[in-house]
Design a protein around this motif. Structure first.
Motif, PDB file in Angstrom:
ATOM      1  N   THR A 155      28.910  -5.217  38.086  1.00 38.69           N
ATOM      2  CA  THR A 155      27.496  -5.463  37.823  1.00 38.69           C
ATOM      3  C   THR A 155      26.601  -5.403  39.062  1.00 38.69           C
ATOM      4  N   ASN A 156      27.155  -5.382  40.264  1.00 39.87           N
ATOM      5  CA  ASN A 156      26.331  -5.270  41.465  1.00 39.87           C
ATOM      6  C   ASN A 156      26.217  -3.843  41.985  1.00 39.87           C
TER       7      ASN A 156
ATOM      8  N   THR B 146      24.846  -0.304  42.397  1.00 38.91           N
ATOM      9  CA  THR B 146      23.515   0.252  42.130  1.00 38.91           C
ATOM     10  C   THR B 146      23.480   1.774  42.224  1.00 38.91           C
TER      11      THR B 146
ATOM     12  N   CYS C   4      28.047  -1.240  33.953  1.00 34.63           N
ATOM     13  CA  CYS C   4      27.549  -1.521  35.306  1.00 34.63           C
ATOM     14  C   CYS C   4      26.036  -1.682  35.169  1.00 34.63           C
ATOM     15  N   THR C   5      25.623  -2.848  34.820  1.00 34.15           N
ATOM     16  CA  THR C   5      24.251  -3.099  34.367  1.00 34.15           C
ATOM     17  C   THR C   5      23.185  -2.955  35.443  1.00 34.15           C
ATOM     18  N   ASN C   6      23.542  -2.917  36.716  1.00 33.36           N
ATOM     19  CA  ASN C   6      22.552  -2.718  37.773  1.00 33.36           C
ATOM     20  C   ASN C   6      22.584  -1.322  38.378  1.00 33.36           C
TER      21      ASN C   6
ATOM     22  N   THR D 292      21.505   2.205  38.999  1.00 34.97           N
ATOM     23  CA  THR D 292      20.226   2.881  38.785  1.00 34.97           C
ATOM     24  C   THR D 292      20.323   4.389  39.008  1.00 34.97           C
TER      25      THR D 292
ATOM     26  N   CYS E 248      24.731   1.121  30.809  1.00 30.23           N
ATOM     27  CA  CYS E 248      24.170   0.933  32.159  1.00 30.23           C
ATOM     28  C   CYS E 248      22.661   0.847  31.968  1.00 30.23           C
TER      29      CYS E 248
ATOM     30  N   ASN F 166      20.058  -0.182  33.403  1.00 34.20           N
ATOM     31  CA  ASN F 166      19.046   0.093  34.422  1.00 34.20           C
ATOM     32  C   ASN F 166      19.148   1.487  35.016  1.00 34.20           C
TER      33      ASN F 166
ATOM     34  N   CYS G 296      21.502   3.318  27.597  1.00 31.56           N
ATOM     35  CA  CYS G 296      20.825   3.411  28.902  1.00 31.56           C
ATOM     36  C   CYS G 296      19.324   3.538  28.639  1.00 31.56           C
TER      37      CYS G 296
END
Length: 181
Positions: free
Chosen positions: A18-19, A21, A39-41, A43, A61, A63, A83
């Protein structure tokens, strides 16, 4: 960020990181199946030129705003499912499987399908801001493809579509639909 230079990213290599980017896959990666799922953060993501399988690669994902696919991708099953911030739908020339690829991607407004896709099932389901969609000439199956795309006004299907169950269900603003010959 992370730069994967190896020959393969095994299934779920970075799932739930999750961290994370930024993700860049190196030139020898072939499969990215489930690699960055949840992987929610994340970008920004770039896949390498040899990648063929991106099934579920960026699933949820939420973000992810920028994603670049390589020229050899053939499988995009549920690649960007959920997404919400993706704004561009690009389906390459070699892609054949796009089922669920952009489901729930509310940032997409225009979609154009590559020429080799045959199954377009649920591809843009619940993409509330999608206004224009064009599918390729080889698509034969479109089950629930634009289901609940409330902003869809124009849709063009190729001449070979034989199955369209639920394709435009809930598309209240659809004014132009061209299907088949």
């Amino acid at each position: 960020g992370f730069n994967a230079l190896g020959a393969a990213l095994t299934m779920a290599t970075f799932e739930n990181c999750t961290n994370l980017t930024t993700a860049v896959c190196g030139p020898n990666v072939i499969s990215m199946s489930n690699t960055y799922k949840d992987c929610t953060n994340l970008t920004t993501a770039v896949c390498g030129p040899k990648v063929t399988d991106m099934s579920n690669a960026y699933y949820n994902c939420i973000n992810l705003t920028t994603a670049v696919c390589g020229p050899n991708v053939t499988n995009m099953f549920a690649t960007y499912y959920g997404c919400d911030k993706i704004t561009t739908a690009v389906i390459g020339d070699k892609v054949t499987d796009v089922r669920y690829t952009y489901s729930g991607c509310n940032g997409i407004t225009t979609a154009v399908c590559g020429p080799n896709v045959t199954s377009f099932n649920n591809t843009f389901s619940s993409c509330y801001n999608l206004t224009t969609a064009v599918c390729g000439n080889n698509v034969i199956e479109m089950l629930n493809t634009y289901n609940f795309c409330n902003s869809l006004t124009t849709a063009v299907c190729g001449p070979n579509v034989t199955t369209m169950d639920g394709t435009y269900h809930g598309c209240h603003n659809l004014t132009t639909a061209v299907c088949g010959n």
